[in-house]
Design a protein around this motif. Sequence first.
Motif, PDB file in Angstrom:
ATOM      1  N   VAL A   1       0.858  -1.196   0.000  1.00 25.44           N
ATOM      2  CA  VAL A   1       0.000   0.000   0.000  1.00 25.44           C
ATOM      3  C   VAL A   1       0.889   1.239   0.000  1.00 25.44           C
ATOM      4  O   VAL A   1       1.797   1.357   0.823  1.00 25.44           O
ATOM      5  CB  VAL A   1      -0.932   0.033   1.230  1.00 25.44           C
ATOM      6  CG1 VAL A   1      -1.862   1.233   1.144  1.00 25.44           C
ATOM      7  CG2 VAL A   1      -1.715  -1.252   1.356  1.00 25.44           C
ATOM      8  N   TYR A   2       0.599   2.154  -0.914  1.00 21.73           N
ATOM      9  CA  TYR A   2       1.419   3.351  -1.060  1.00 21.73           C
ATOM     10  C   TYR A   2       0.568   4.606  -0.850  1.00 21.73           C
ATOM     11  O   TYR A   2      -0.553   4.705  -1.343  1.00 21.73           O
ATOM     12  CB  TYR A   2       2.050   3.396  -2.454  1.00 21.73           C
ATOM     13  CG  TYR A   2       2.931   2.202  -2.723  1.00 21.73           C
ATOM     14  CD1 TYR A   2       4.257   2.173  -2.285  1.00 21.73           C
ATOM     15  CD2 TYR A   2       2.430   1.078  -3.393  1.00 21.73           C
ATOM     16  CE1 TYR A   2       5.062   1.066  -2.509  1.00 21.73           C
ATOM     17  CE2 TYR A   2       3.232  -0.033  -3.628  1.00 21.73           C
ATOM     18  CZ  TYR A   2       4.549  -0.031  -3.170  1.00 21.73           C
ATOM     19  OH  TYR A   2       5.332  -1.135  -3.385  1.00 21.73           O
ATOM     20  N   SER A   3       1.143   5.562  -0.124  1.00 20.37           N
ATOM     21  CA  SER A   3       0.514   6.870   0.050  1.00 20.37           C
ATOM     22  C   SER A   3       1.199   7.832  -0.914  1.00 20.37           C
ATOM     23  O   SER A   3       2.424   8.003  -0.879  1.00 20.37           O
ATOM     24  CB  SER A   3       0.668   7.358   1.483  1.00 20.37           C
ATOM     25  OG  SER A   3       0.106   8.642   1.647  1.00 20.37           O
ATOM     26  N   VAL A   4       0.407   8.451  -1.802  1.00 23.63           N
ATOM     27  CA  VAL A   4       0.952   9.250  -2.897  1.00 23.63           C
ATOM     28  C   VAL A   4       0.570  10.721  -2.742  1.00 23.63           C
ATOM     29  O   VAL A   4      -0.576  11.040  -2.428  1.00 23.63           O
ATOM     30  CB  VAL A   4       0.440   8.714  -4.255  1.00 23.63           C
ATOM     31  CG1 VAL A   4       0.879   9.619  -5.389  1.00 23.63           C
ATOM     32  CG2 VAL A   4       0.922   7.289  -4.481  1.00 23.63           C
ATOM     33  N   SER A   5       1.542  11.596  -2.959  1.00 22.93           N
ATOM     34  CA  SER A   5       1.329  13.052  -2.854  1.00 22.93           C
ATOM     35  C   SER A   5       0.787  13.447  -1.484  1.00 22.93           C
ATOM     36  O   SER A   5       0.053  14.426  -1.350  1.00 22.93           O
ATOM     37  CB  SER A   5       0.385  13.555  -3.961  1.00 22.93           C
ATOM     38  OG  SER A   5       1.012  13.479  -5.214  1.00 22.93           O
TER      39      SER A   5
END
Length: 417
Positions: A144-148
């Motif tokens: 899971v990636y958190s972007v911006s």
Amino acid sequence: MYNVVIYIYLIGVAIASVFNKKVRQMWRGERQAIRLLKEKIDPEAQYVWFHAASLGEFEQGRPLMERLRAEHPEYKILLTFFSPSGYEVRKNYQGADIICYLPLDTIRNARRFLRTVRPVMAFFIKYEFWYNYLHILRHRKVPVYSVSSIFRPDQVFFKWYGRQYGEVLRCFTHFFVQNERSRYLLSTIGIDNVTVVGDTRFDRVLQIRDAAKRLPIVEAFRKGGARSEEHGVDSAMPVFVAGSSWQPDEDIFIKYFNHHRDWKLIIAPHVVGDDHLHQILSKLDRKTVRYTQTTPEEAAEADCLIIDCYGLLSSVYQYGDVAYVGGGFGVGIHNVLEAAVWGMPVIFGPNNKKFQEARELIIAEGGFEIKDLQSFRTQMRRFITDADYLSKTGQNAGRFVASRVGATDVIMKSVKL
């Protein structure tokens, strides 16, 4: 405690849906999401899930979705929204295979949703930190990636009473944050899987600029009609473009341009409705036409053009010399980058403190905050009387955007697909 709050919120939404159309759309969409997914999910496919709260977050995630689709067609894309203002506008977006609302973050909803989709990877855009979804994804060992994302000291994660909820941040495989301050704040609570990449919106506005439409009516408006005494008989009047404007914004710039007739005015209001459009028309004391009700010949003779439809603003900006972006006297400013990318100075109201791109645009001397009619007059007088200053500040705005592109490349190289 979190789940208690969620259930209380759920009851509140159910009640509010009886009285509010927007809430009712969200309520119905969330309730129908699982059924829709069961109908559309391909059990043989691998899905990458992108979640955006609303339209702004969607625009930040869009460069990633489009790169993923182009470079890894073996994956399908699921796009979810929380807000109707995102879903209703982008429900027919061709860059995703399935688009739906995200059911509210109860344990039951999260389990049913993830059991149905079985994503192989997930991207949460900017501020999305749903406790149950994220914990179940971690339990299933889904990256899971958190972007911006962007973090501030006043957020609950950094308060003594929010440390328990802050554990949700440990569910992320990696954070791709906008600035060094966010990386530092995360480090204070022991989170170091962080890379500063900037904001993917800079990549997106370049895409938007390159795909801008030619608008014959706006082009004729800019070129035609009376000539500017200030700029000489051979020079068409300069054009001021007001985008996503609200009433407090309009009360300032309309009053100014009713008395300064050496500039043309384009208004693209945030709310395009008959009441608001008639309100704007009643304030204007110059020859005005509406985009959907005019011709290039008529537009060429007008002093003011009202964009009375949606979807054109990003292309309209190309015809401006100075831009004004609305919302700064109320909900918060809208997208300043869509204007700045065209290499012109951008003016906006005082409610911009939580908008990093606006603050940095001010530092770059391509963006300008105004607080009232007098400060607007002062800023416009400088643009009108100093051509070199107008040109330089426009170049500053364009360079500011160009210098911050590339976040999408860094993220795509870092993510293991």
